[in-house]
Design a protein around this motif. Structure first.
Motif, PDB file in Angstrom:
ATOM      1  N   PHE A  45       0.827  -1.450  -0.093  1.00 36.12           N
ATOM      2  CA  PHE A  45      -0.092  -0.043   0.065  1.00 36.12           C
ATOM      3  C   PHE A  45       0.815   1.215   0.135  1.00 36.12           C
ATOM      4  CE2 PHE A  45      -2.838  -3.139   1.889  1.00 36.12           C
ATOM      5  CZ  PHE A  45      -4.073  -2.961   1.017  1.00 36.12           C
ATOM      6  N   GLY A  46       2.096   1.207   0.573  1.00 41.66           N
ATOM      7  CA  GLY A  46       2.869   2.386   0.588  1.00 41.66           C
ATOM      8  C   GLY A  46       3.738   2.882  -0.719  1.00 41.66           C
ATOM      9  N   ILE A  47       4.058   1.957  -1.737  1.00 34.07           N
ATOM     10  CA  ILE A  47       4.641   2.129  -2.665  1.00 34.07           C
ATOM     11  C   ILE A  47       3.854   3.129  -3.686  1.00 34.07           C
ATOM     12  CG2 ILE A  47       5.863   1.058  -4.796  1.00 34.07           C
ATOM     13  CD1 ILE A  47       7.175  -1.015  -2.681  1.00 34.07           C
ATOM     14  N   PRO A  48       2.750   2.470  -4.032  1.00 31.95           N
ATOM     15  CA  PRO A  48       1.848   3.462  -4.722  1.00 31.95           C
ATOM     16  C   PRO A  48       1.427   4.603  -4.224  1.00 31.95           C
ATOM     17  CG  PRO A  48       1.089   1.137  -4.525  1.00 31.95           C
ATOM     18  CD  PRO A  48       1.961   1.189  -3.550  1.00 31.95           C
ATOM     19  N   ILE A  49       1.242   4.622  -3.095  1.00 37.12           N
ATOM     20  CA  ILE A  49       0.950   5.943  -2.381  1.00 37.12           C
ATOM     21  C   ILE A  49       2.239   6.930  -2.571  1.00 37.12           C
ATOM     22  CG2 ILE A  49       0.446   7.224  -0.373  1.00 37.12           C
ATOM     23  CD1 ILE A  49      -1.400   4.864   0.519  1.00 37.12           C
ATOM     24  N   ALA A  50       3.391   6.393  -2.177  1.00 34.70           N
ATOM     25  CA  ALA A  50       4.584   7.239  -2.357  1.00 34.70           C
ATOM     26  C   ALA A  50       5.024   7.498  -3.736  1.00 34.70           C
ATOM     27  CB  ALA A  50       5.758   6.575  -1.801  1.00 34.70           C
ATOM     28  N   TYR A  51       4.647   6.480  -4.726  1.00 34.50           N
ATOM     29  CA  TYR A  51       5.031   6.820  -5.924  1.00 34.50           C
ATOM     30  C   TYR A  51       4.105   7.950  -6.841  1.00 34.50           C
ATOM     31  CZ  TYR A  51       5.134   6.382 -11.008  1.00 34.50           C
ATOM     32  OH  TYR A  51       5.259   6.564 -12.439  1.00 34.50           O
ATOM     33  N   GLN A  52       2.671   7.831  -6.158  1.00 40.39           N
ATOM     34  CA  GLN A  52       1.748   8.886  -6.740  1.00 40.39           C
ATOM     35  C   GLN A  52       2.090  10.242  -6.121  1.00 40.39           C
ATOM     36  OE1 GLN A  52      -2.354   8.237  -5.509  1.00 40.39           O
ATOM     37  NE2 GLN A  52      -3.058   9.882  -6.771  1.00 40.39           N
ATOM     38  N   ARG A  53       2.412  10.291  -4.862  1.00 37.45           N
ATOM     39  CA  ARG A  53       2.931  11.573  -3.994  1.00 37.45           C
ATOM     40  C   ARG A  53       4.196  12.046  -4.793  1.00 37.45           C
ATOM     41  NH1 ARG A  53       1.629  16.417  -2.543  1.00 37.45           N
ATOM     42  NH2 ARG A  53       2.981  17.121  -0.659  1.00 37.45           N
ATOM     43  N   GLY A  54       4.981  11.356  -5.061  1.00 38.96           N
ATOM     44  CA  GLY A  54       6.239  11.774  -5.696  1.00 38.96           C
ATOM     45  C   GLY A  54       5.961  12.272  -7.082  1.00 38.96           C
ATOM     46  N   THR A  55       5.212  11.732  -7.929  1.00 42.95           N
ATOM     47  CA  THR A  55       4.806  12.182  -9.171  1.00 42.95           C
ATOM     48  C   THR A  55       4.148  13.388  -9.186  1.00 42.95           C
ATOM     49  OG1 THR A  55       4.503   9.723  -9.806  1.00 42.95           O
ATOM     50  CG2 THR A  55       3.575  11.644 -11.224  1.00 42.95           C
ATOM     51  N   THR A  56       3.231  13.487  -8.200  1.00 48.88           N
ATOM     52  CA  THR A  56       2.731  14.890  -8.174  1.00 48.88           C
ATOM     53  C   THR A  56       3.705  16.116  -7.605  1.00 48.88           C
ATOM     54  OG1 THR A  56       0.477  13.708  -7.324  1.00 48.88           O
ATOM     55  CG2 THR A  56       0.634  16.045  -7.091  1.00 48.88           C
ATOM     56  N   VAL A  57       4.232  15.733  -6.586  1.00 50.10           N
ATOM     57  CA  VAL A  57       5.355  16.858  -6.038  1.00 50.10           C
ATOM     58  C   VAL A  57       6.234  17.162  -7.323  1.00 50.10           C
ATOM     59  CG1 VAL A  57       7.321  17.359  -4.683  1.00 50.10           C
ATOM     60  CG2 VAL A  57       5.205  16.417  -3.948  1.00 50.10           C
ATOM     61  N   GLY A  58       6.569  16.161  -8.271  1.00 48.80           N
ATOM     62  CA  GLY A  58       7.525  16.354  -9.305  1.00 48.80           C
ATOM     63  C   GLY A  58       7.092  17.179 -10.370  1.00 48.80           C
ATOM     64  N   ALA A  59       5.604  16.869 -10.768  1.00 52.01           N
ATOM     65  CA  ALA A  59       4.782  17.581 -11.599  1.00 52.01           C
ATOM     66  C   ALA A  59       4.884  19.217 -11.140  1.00 52.01           C
ATOM     67  CB  ALA A  59       3.625  16.937 -11.860  1.00 52.01           C
ATOM     68  N   GLN A  60       4.611  19.189 -10.062  1.00 54.00           N
ATOM     69  CA  GLN A  60       4.246  20.783  -9.579  1.00 54.00           C
ATOM     70  C   GLN A  60       5.655  21.444  -9.605  1.00 54.00           C
ATOM     71  OE1 GLN A  60       2.859  20.206  -5.473  1.00 54.00           O
ATOM     72  NE2 GLN A  60       0.865  19.876  -6.159  1.00 54.00           N
ATOM     73  N   GLN A  61       6.945  20.705  -9.300  1.00 56.31           N
ATOM     74  CA  GLN A  61       8.142  21.424  -9.458  1.00 56.31           C
ATOM     75  C   GLN A  61       8.518  21.741 -10.904  1.00 56.31           C
ATOM     76  OE1 GLN A  61      10.706  18.622  -7.183  1.00 56.31           O
ATOM     77  NE2 GLN A  61      10.247  19.742  -5.087  1.00 56.31           N
ATOM     78  N   ALA A  62       8.083  20.749 -11.810  1.00 58.02           N
ATOM     79  CA  ALA A  62       8.448  20.976 -13.147  1.00 58.02           C
ATOM     80  C   ALA A  62       7.693  22.098 -13.748  1.00 58.02           C
ATOM     81  CB  ALA A  62       8.141  19.523 -13.816  1.00 58.02           C
ATOM     82  N   SER A  63       6.414  22.201 -13.237  1.00 55.30           N
ATOM     83  CA  SER A  63       5.610  23.103 -13.738  1.00 55.30           C
ATOM     84  C   SER A  63       6.056  24.297 -13.183  1.00 55.30           C
ATOM     85  CB  SER A  63       4.026  22.982 -13.308  1.00 55.30           C
ATOM     86  OG  SER A  63       3.178  24.039 -13.626  1.00 55.30           O
ATOM     87  N   SER A  64       6.461  24.563 -12.046  1.00 56.49           N
ATOM     88  CA  SER A  64       6.785  25.797 -11.411  1.00 56.49           C
ATOM     89  C   SER A  64       8.067  26.376 -11.908  1.00 56.49           C
ATOM     90  CB  SER A  64       7.227  25.579 -10.040  1.00 56.49           C
ATOM     91  OG  SER A  64       7.699  26.647  -9.510  1.00 56.49           O
ATOM     92  N   THR A  65       8.957  25.319 -12.189  1.00 51.68           N
ATOM     93  CA  THR A  65      10.397  25.657 -13.052  1.00 51.68           C
ATOM     94  C   THR A  65      10.089  26.349 -14.504  1.00 51.68           C
ATOM     95  OG1 THR A  65      11.492  24.120 -11.613  1.00 51.68           O
ATOM     96  CG2 THR A  65      12.513  24.634 -13.738  1.00 51.68           C
ATOM     97  N   LYS A  66       9.089  25.624 -15.096  1.00 51.31           N
ATOM     98  CA  LYS A  66       8.763  25.817 -16.282  1.00 51.31           C
ATOM     99  C   LYS A  66       8.335  27.222 -16.326  1.00 51.31           C
ATOM    100  CE  LYS A  66       8.530  24.684 -20.910  1.00 51.31           C
ATOM    101  NZ  LYS A  66       9.481  24.443 -21.855  1.00 51.31           N
ATOM    102  N   ASP A  67       7.348  27.563 -15.477  1.00 51.00           N
ATOM    103  CA  ASP A  67       6.564  28.872 -15.376  1.00 51.00           C
ATOM    104  C   ASP A  67       8.011  29.907 -15.188  1.00 51.00           C
ATOM    105  OD1 ASP A  67       4.127  27.660 -15.523  1.00 51.00           O
ATOM    106  OD2 ASP A  67       3.532  27.835 -13.551  1.00 51.00           O
ATOM    107  N   GLN A  68       8.612  29.695 -14.552  1.00 49.74           N
ATOM    108  CA  GLN A  68       9.671  30.586 -14.268  1.00 49.74           C
ATOM    109  C   GLN A  68      10.499  30.664 -15.511  1.00 49.74           C
ATOM    110  OE1 GLN A  68      11.822  29.047 -10.900  1.00 49.74           O
ATOM    111  NE2 GLN A  68      10.134  29.500  -9.515  1.00 49.74           N
TER     112      GLN A  68
END
Length: 132
Positions: A45-68
């Protein structure tokens, strides 16, 4: 799905062992099996949750970097466009300002201003007055 099948198989095996064994051996088996289930369950149960959370945070960081990056490129392009427009339009504006100053001077020289006012009146008795 594979992990669920393996877990179900282990449950069946442990159930059969517990039915066939004495209470002391059942406690020993449960002492090994319960931590194993907790560990495997946490991973399942932890691996999919951690994977999803990491994917979401990574996408937010990539979006923020791209916006900058886009904002920086936009600012740079804006400054370049302003500089290019000043270079191209500057002489035209200067020429217009000179023409406007010349026209204002002609109006002031060709008209009279009553004392104490900033208005100019065209007089018809002057030689260089504008005809009708």
């Amino acid at each position: 799905l594979t992990i669920a099948v393996v877990m179900a198989a282990l449950v069946v095996i442990i159930w059969k062992i517990l039915d066939a064994s004495t209470p002391d051996s059942a406690v020993a088996v449960l002492g090994v099996v319960i931590p194993m289930f907790a560990t495997v369950g946490a991973a399942v149960f932890g691996i999919p949750i951690a994977y999803q959370r990491g994917t979401t945070v990574g996408a937010q960081q990539a979006s923020s970097t791209k916006d900058q990056e886009v904002a920086a490129a936009s600012d740079h392009a804006k400054k370049e466009a302003q500089a290019a427009m000043k270079t191209k339009i500057g002489p035209v504006v200067d020429n217009f300002a000179d023409s406007a100053r010349s026209l204002v001077e002609r109006v002031r020289n060709g008209t009279e201003s009553p004392a104490g006012t900033d208005t100019y009146v065209l007089t018809r008795d002057r030689d260089d007055a504008v005809p009708d």
